[in-house]
Design a protein around this motif. Structure first.
Motif, PDB file in Angstrom:
ATOM      1  N   GLN A   1       0.832  -1.210   0.000  1.00 51.44           N
ATOM      2  CA  GLN A   1       0.000   0.000   0.000  1.00 51.44           C
ATOM      3  C   GLN A   1       0.865   1.257   0.000  1.00 51.44           C
ATOM      4  N   GLU A   2       1.925   1.257   0.781  1.00 50.95           N
ATOM      5  CA  GLU A   2       2.812   2.421   0.852  1.00 50.95           C
ATOM      6  C   GLU A   2       3.572   2.616  -0.455  1.00 50.95           C
ATOM      7  N   ILE A   3       4.044   1.530  -1.043  1.00 50.42           N
ATOM      8  CA  ILE A   3       4.795   1.620  -2.306  1.00 50.42           C
ATOM      9  C   ILE A   3       3.902   2.102  -3.436  1.00 50.42           C
ATOM     10  N   GLU A   4       2.678   1.576  -3.505  1.00 53.21           N
ATOM     11  CA  GLU A   4       1.768   1.991  -4.577  1.00 53.21           C
ATOM     12  C   GLU A   4       1.315   3.428  -4.402  1.00 53.21           C
ATOM     13  N   ALA A   5       1.349   3.935  -3.174  1.00 50.14           N
ATOM     14  CA  ALA A   5       0.913   5.310  -2.921  1.00 50.14           C
ATOM     15  C   ALA A   5       1.963   6.329  -3.357  1.00 50.14           C
ATOM     16  N   ARG A   6       3.243   5.958  -3.281  1.00 53.41           N
ATOM     17  CA  ARG A   6       4.264   6.973  -3.561  1.00 53.41           C
ATOM     18  C   ARG A   6       5.518   6.479  -4.280  1.00 53.41           C
ATOM     19  N   GLY A   7       5.525   5.215  -4.728  1.00 54.91           N
ATOM     20  CA  GLY A   7       6.792   4.745  -5.271  1.00 54.91           C
ATOM     21  C   GLY A   7       6.752   3.922  -6.532  1.00 54.91           C
ATOM     22  N   LEU A   8       5.598   3.779  -7.184  1.00 52.54           N
ATOM     23  CA  LEU A   8       5.537   2.931  -8.365  1.00 52.54           C
ATOM     24  C   LEU A   8       6.406   3.449  -9.514  1.00 52.54           C
ATOM     25  N   LYS A   9       6.645   4.741  -9.548  1.00 49.35           N
ATOM     26  CA  LYS A   9       7.448   5.320 -10.626  1.00 49.35           C
ATOM     27  C   LYS A   9       8.916   5.484 -10.229  1.00 49.35           C
ATOM     28  N   SER A  10       9.271   5.002  -9.063  1.00 50.04           N
ATOM     29  CA  SER A  10      10.648   5.126  -8.591  1.00 50.04           C
ATOM     30  C   SER A  10      11.582   4.274  -9.445  1.00 50.04           C
ATOM     31  N   GLU A  11      12.621   4.881  -9.984  1.00 41.15           N
ATOM     32  CA  GLU A  11      13.539   4.168 -10.873  1.00 41.15           C
ATOM     33  C   GLU A  11      14.255   3.051 -10.116  1.00 41.15           C
ATOM     34  N   GLY A  12      14.236   1.856 -10.719  1.00 38.36           N
ATOM     35  CA  GLY A  12      14.903   0.709 -10.108  1.00 38.36           C
ATOM     36  C   GLY A  12      14.183   0.155  -8.897  1.00 38.36           C
ATOM     37  N   LEU A  13      12.866   0.324  -8.835  1.00 40.60           N
ATOM     38  CA  LEU A  13      12.081  -0.162  -7.707  1.00 40.60           C
ATOM     39  C   LEU A  13      12.317  -1.665  -7.525  1.00 40.60           C
ATOM     40  N   TYR A  14      12.621  -2.067  -6.309  1.00 35.62           N
ATOM     41  CA  TYR A  14      12.936  -3.440  -5.898  1.00 35.62           C
ATOM     42  C   TYR A  14      14.336  -3.876  -6.334  1.00 35.62           C
ATOM     43  N   ARG A  15      14.944  -3.174  -7.279  1.00 38.77           N
ATOM     44  CA  ARG A  15      16.322  -3.499  -7.659  1.00 38.77           C
ATOM     45  C   ARG A  15      17.315  -2.683  -6.850  1.00 38.77           C
ATOM     46  N   VAL A  16      16.996  -1.407  -6.636  1.00 37.94           N
ATOM     47  CA  VAL A  16      17.851  -0.525  -5.842  1.00 37.94           C
ATOM     48  C   VAL A  16      17.607  -0.805  -4.359  1.00 37.94           C
ATOM     49  N   SER A  17      18.667  -0.990  -3.609  1.00 37.20           N
ATOM     50  CA  SER A  17      18.548  -1.323  -2.191  1.00 37.20           C
ATOM     51  C   SER A  17      18.495  -0.066  -1.335  1.00 37.20           C
ATOM     52  N   GLY A  18      17.703  -0.137  -0.273  1.00 35.92           N
ATOM     53  CA  GLY A  18      17.690   0.940   0.708  1.00 35.92           C
ATOM     54  C   GLY A  18      18.771   0.697   1.749  1.00 35.92           C
ATOM     55  N   PHE A  19      18.956   1.647   2.671  1.00 39.81           N
ATOM     56  CA  PHE A  19      19.958   1.494   3.716  1.00 39.81           C
ATOM     57  C   PHE A  19      19.583   0.310   4.614  1.00 39.81           C
ATOM     58  N   THR A  20      20.550  -0.565   4.823  1.00 40.35           N
ATOM     59  CA  THR A  20      20.311  -1.780   5.613  1.00 40.35           C
ATOM     60  C   THR A  20      19.827  -1.451   7.017  1.00 40.35           C
ATOM     61  N   GLU A  21      20.430  -0.429   7.641  1.00 38.47           N
ATOM     62  CA  GLU A  21      20.039  -0.065   9.010  1.00 38.47           C
ATOM     63  C   GLU A  21      18.581   0.373   9.081  1.00 38.47           C
ATOM     64  N   HIS A  22      18.140   1.118   8.065  1.00 36.31           N
ATOM     65  CA  HIS A  22      16.754   1.582   8.052  1.00 36.31           C
ATOM     66  C   HIS A  22      15.786   0.421   7.790  1.00 36.31           C
ATOM     67  N   ILE A  23      16.206  -0.516   6.950  1.00 30.35           N
ATOM     68  CA  ILE A  23      15.369  -1.693   6.693  1.00 30.35           C
ATOM     69  C   ILE A  23      15.207  -2.509   7.976  1.00 30.35           C
ATOM     70  N   GLU A  24      16.290  -2.632   8.734  1.00 29.86           N
ATOM     71  CA  GLU A  24      16.225  -3.330  10.020  1.00 29.86           C
ATOM     72  C   GLU A  24      15.317  -2.593  11.000  1.00 29.86           C
ATOM     73  N   ASP A  25      15.300  -1.269  10.905  1.00 21.41           N
ATOM     74  CA  ASP A  25      14.402  -0.475  11.765  1.00 21.41           C
ATOM     75  C   ASP A  25      12.941  -0.790  11.452  1.00 21.41           C
ATOM     76  N   VAL A  26      12.630  -0.911  10.154  1.00 17.94           N
ATOM     77  CA  VAL A  26      11.262  -1.249   9.753  1.00 17.94           C
ATOM     78  C   VAL A  26      10.898  -2.642  10.269  1.00 17.94           C
ATOM     79  N   LYS A  27      11.833  -3.570  10.151  1.00 16.33           N
ATOM     80  CA  LYS A  27      11.610  -4.926  10.656  1.00 16.33           C
ATOM     81  C   LYS A  27      11.307  -4.906  12.151  1.00 16.33           C
ATOM     82  N   MET A  28      12.102  -4.172  12.916  1.00 15.27           N
ATOM     83  CA  MET A  28      11.895  -4.082  14.362  1.00 15.27           C
ATOM     84  C   MET A  28      10.570  -3.412  14.695  1.00 15.27           C
ATOM     85  N   ALA A  29      10.176  -2.440  13.863  1.00 15.12           N
ATOM     86  CA  ALA A  29       8.904  -1.756  14.096  1.00 15.12           C
ATOM     87  C   ALA A  29       7.723  -2.714  13.932  1.00 15.12           C
ATOM     88  N   PHE A  30       7.777  -3.560  12.903  1.00 20.44           N
ATOM     89  CA  PHE A  30       6.707  -4.547  12.709  1.00 20.44           C
ATOM     90  C   PHE A  30       6.712  -5.588  13.825  1.00 20.44           C
TER      91      PHE A  30
END
Length: 332
Positions: A163-192
């Protein structure tokens, strides 16, 4: 006046003509719907309609089950029994007999807490209803266990991230191919893991949509049983090796029917989302083949821990995901 018994015997011996007409009519209508030509010697199926008709009809049971579970999502789940030593007297919740012994008197389901004899555990139906108090985390939790514990149709991680990706990121270049910061991804994991469906993954907290995409991929990688389960893995791989396109899609559809309902629904929702991604390929530069490379090893893993076999299967994993995305409207 003839008795009711004689009337029933007459009905059985000479069934009403109306019933025969209705039955024949239904058969003819079904044949037309399938693109079939009725005949005594053989039945011919029009090849252009073969895959579509087959997929639609064999999906009826699955869709009916999902429709029936729309409110309570009562997916079937086996109990996760483990040997347990009980303190004090305990009775089996299946046979109601006493559990004898000082240690290891029986087994307990680690998801719902059901206590039974080890012998009785073989006969307990697959009706486990996980207790939220026993679910320690969201990531690395069995998919069916998670959705049953939260009474959702799909894992909340999948729904919220998509839902979040479709709201603001479908046109993002390299979506799912470009990696985000590992530390921030771990933060999202901990939040869930900490907050569940109350986790804040909005743009205010994580402006880079690649972090949300990375968190979604990490969730699939951390599943103890992949979305495409170990039991169905080889069936999917063999299906991808079929050269005839129609037969290959038909085999893949049959493989999809082997998935547990929660896995099937999660995969269907993800493929619908990825289909939206490739429709904006001009903006995000991601086509079905690229997404297959990204999600192939994420959604399906071989049951055997064999590095050579994993490397050999990578092209087939990519092809499976690519075909699922391109033919999402037919296969699901």
């Amino acid at each position: 006046m003839p008795s009711q018994k004689l009337w029933q015997e007459s009905e059985q011996t000479h069934p009403p003509v109306v019933h025969r007409i209705k039955k024949d009519t239904k058969q003819e209508l079904l044949a037309v719907g399938l693109g079939m030509k009725m005949g005594r010697k053989h039945t011919m199926l029009w090849q252009p309609l073969k895959l579509f008709a087959y997929s639609q009809i064999t999906s009826l049971v699955r869709r009916a089950a999902l429709k029936q579970n729309e409110n309570n999502f009562n997916y079937e789940k086996a109990h996760n029994f483990k040997v347990h030593t009980f303190r004090g007297p305990h009775w089996c919740e299946y046979c109601a007999n006493f559990m004898w012994g000082l240690i290891a008197q029986g087994v307990r389901c680690s998801d719902c807490g059901l206590n039974v004899h080890k012998q009785c555990s073989k006969f307990v139906p697959n009706d486990c209803q996980p207790d939220l108090k026993r679910i320690k985390k969201v990531y690395s939790c069995d998919l069916t266990t998670l959705v049953k514990a939260h009474n959702t149709q799909r894992p909340m991680v999948v729904d919220m991230c998509i839902q979040e990706i479709e709201a603001r990121g479908l046109k993002s270049e390299g979506l799912y191919r470009v990696s985000g910061f590992t530390e921030h991804i771990e933060d999202v994991k901990m939040a869930f893991d900490r907050d569940g469906d109350k986790a804040d993954i909005s743009a205010t907290m994580y402006a880079d949509v690649n972090i949300i995409a990375g968190a979604l991929k990490l969730y699939f990688r951390d599943l103890p049983i992949p979305v495409i389960t170990y039991d169905s893995y080889h069936k999917f791989i063999e299906s991808s090796k079929i050269t005839n396109p129609d037969d290959r899609l038909e085999a893949i559809h049959e493989s999809l029917m082997l998935l547990p309902p929660a896995h099937y629904e999660t995969l269907r929702h993800l493929m619908t989302h990825l289909k939206k991604v490739i429709l904006l390929e001009k903006d995000n530069l991601m086509n079905a083949e690229n997404l297959g490379i990204v999600f192939g090893p994420t959604l399906m893993r071989p049951p055997e821990q064999n590095t050579l076999a994993t490397l050999n299967d990578m092209r087939y994993q990519r092809l499976i995901v690519q075909l699922l995305i391109e033919n999402e409207d037919v296969l699901f």
